[in-house]
Design a protein around this motif. Sequence first.
Motif, PDB file in Angstrom:
ATOM      1  N   LEU A  10       0.883  -1.090   0.226  1.00 31.52           N
ATOM      2  CA  LEU A  10       0.197   0.209   0.037  1.00 31.52           C
ATOM      3  C   LEU A  10       0.600   0.729   0.101  1.00 31.52           C
ATOM      4  O   LEU A  10       1.809   1.379   0.857  1.00 31.52           O
ATOM      5  N   SER A  11       1.051   2.296  -0.775  1.00 36.90           N
ATOM      6  CA  SER A  11       1.320   3.458  -1.067  1.00 36.90           C
ATOM      7  C   SER A  11       0.989   4.041   0.132  1.00 36.90           C
ATOM      8  O   SER A  11       0.530   4.110   1.292  1.00 36.90           O
ATOM      9  N   PRO A  12       2.229   4.953   1.358  1.00 37.19           N
ATOM     10  CA  PRO A  12       2.033   6.030   1.769  1.00 37.19           C
ATOM     11  C   PRO A  12       0.670   6.728   1.831  1.00 37.19           C
ATOM     12  O   PRO A  12      -0.375   7.475   2.753  1.00 37.19           O
ATOM     13  N   ALA A  13       0.316   6.962   1.131  1.00 36.57           N
ATOM     14  CA  ALA A  13      -0.449   7.810  -0.106  1.00 36.57           C
ATOM     15  C   ALA A  13      -2.063   7.630   0.618  1.00 36.57           C
ATOM     16  O   ALA A  13      -3.291   7.867   1.259  1.00 36.57           O
ATOM     17  N   ARG A  14      -2.081   6.165  -0.233  1.00 36.12           N
ATOM     18  CA  ARG A  14      -3.488   5.073   0.162  1.00 36.12           C
ATOM     19  C   ARG A  14      -3.107   5.008   1.530  1.00 36.12           C
ATOM     20  O   ARG A  14      -4.726   4.883   2.225  1.00 36.12           O
ATOM     21  N   ILE A  15      -2.476   4.676   2.654  1.00 38.56           N
ATOM     22  CA  ILE A  15      -2.699   4.567   3.713  1.00 38.56           C
ATOM     23  C   ILE A  15      -3.291   5.650   4.750  1.00 38.56           C
ATOM     24  O   ILE A  15      -4.519   5.865   4.934  1.00 38.56           O
ATOM     25  N   PRO A 202      -8.784  -0.347   2.428  1.00 43.25           N
ATOM     26  CA  PRO A 202      -8.442  -2.127   1.420  1.00 43.25           C
ATOM     27  C   PRO A 202      -8.873  -2.779   2.321  1.00 43.25           C
ATOM     28  O   PRO A 202      -9.597  -2.451   3.794  1.00 43.25           O
ATOM     29  N   TRP A 203      -9.316  -3.636   1.717  1.00 40.94           N
ATOM     30  CA  TRP A 203     -10.006  -5.016   2.562  1.00 40.94           C
ATOM     31  C   TRP A 203      -9.501  -5.540   3.198  1.00 40.94           C
ATOM     32  O   TRP A 203      -7.273  -5.919   3.121  1.00 40.94           O
ATOM     33  N   GLN A 204      -9.944  -6.178   4.518  1.00 38.03           N
ATOM     34  CA  GLN A 204      -8.597  -6.847   5.421  1.00 38.03           C
ATOM     35  C   GLN A 204      -9.893  -7.727   6.009  1.00 38.03           C
ATOM     36  O   GLN A 204     -10.658  -7.326   6.173  1.00 38.03           O
TER      37      GLN A 204
END
Length: 424
Positions: A10-15, A202-204
Amino acid sequence: MTLAADGTALSPARIRFALLALALGGFGIGSTEFVAMGLLPNLASDLMPGLYASDTEGAIAQAGWLISAYALGVVVGAPTIAAFAARWPRKKLLLALLTAFTLATLASALLPTFGWVLVARFVAGLPHGAYFGIASLVAAKLMGPGKRARGVAFVLSGLTIANVIGVPSITWLGQVAGWRIAYIAVAAIFALTFVAVALAVPWQPGNPQATMRNELRAFTRLQVWFALAIGAIGFGGFFAAYAYIAPIATDVAGLPAAFVPFVLVVFGLGMTAGNIVGGHMADRSVRRTMYVCFVLLLLALVGLALTASSIAGLFIGAFLVGGFSSALSPTIQTRLMDVARDSQSIAAALNHSALNIGNALGAFLGGLAIAGGLGYVAPIWIGVVLTIAGIILAVVSFGIDRSRRVRGVDVPYGTGALTSVDVA
């Protein structure tokens, strides 16, 4: 590096986007939970006009039941939903909870009588604890190892920022356009959060080994009960004061009703600062953070009770009470997650059951004091007593940990008994 469920990075932006979406849910929850506190006179006059005309204090005290009803909904819903749905994919559960928030808050705005609004507030509280619990687990995974309390604090930051921006602005909206419009605005925030979570988080997966029985095993552990009591009783001190801040500002400090949102802003600023500091401190030592913040909260409540009749005392006291109480929230949640061990889903949610028992208890006891003719400062003194009780419970709980450590009994790392900071 943080990975998605399919193993991709996961990119930092997505996080950051995902964390902001989770915090937006906290913003909506803070708005729906606390907006009633600034609108109690409006709720009382509209839903109970006859009682309000004949006994204003009695009507405002009865309107405080709306706060208690929401809090009791949290108490019931948090462990029930968390235990039942522990196996659900976390994103799916978050979206279901946000749907429930939206519909129940909209019902609160549209139902015609006090009794029906009371029921709607109870239903609106049901998903509260489960949302924060699951969102905290998602955030902790996104943040990575060693940053659990900061992940919890990030989700809770939405709630504290709500007290800076959301609650004051929605309170003002309610005073100008009516309290029903205020709740419609809150429902819109939840609808927006649904979209943000659907796009960003994101899917977890859930916990495939989780069962209702395993999750409920948390209740067999003595330290879980101590942690719940610390949150329920100790944090009740904050809610006893905060629940009646509107009449304290107008009747005790002599401010116009239009200044109530500004007092709420100051409360919110304190809560935001305290939440950030508390999250960082709790990652170092849960025990030390809990002791320090409880003692400072006690002193802040005493100061507020003694100086609430002055404008400076009211604003300074509001900031300090909000700050020290908010620092306790991620601390108590981390403590619960430690002592519950493998019952993580229910442990993460139980913190909000505990805090909302405190909400219900503080609002209820404060309402009794006001209805009994003791005045609007009396709930603050009730808060002092509840905070002292919370300190005593914390001392006993950590004393048990220390005794077990001396005897060589396993104590969970992170409880405050075995951290490297404390051993040093």
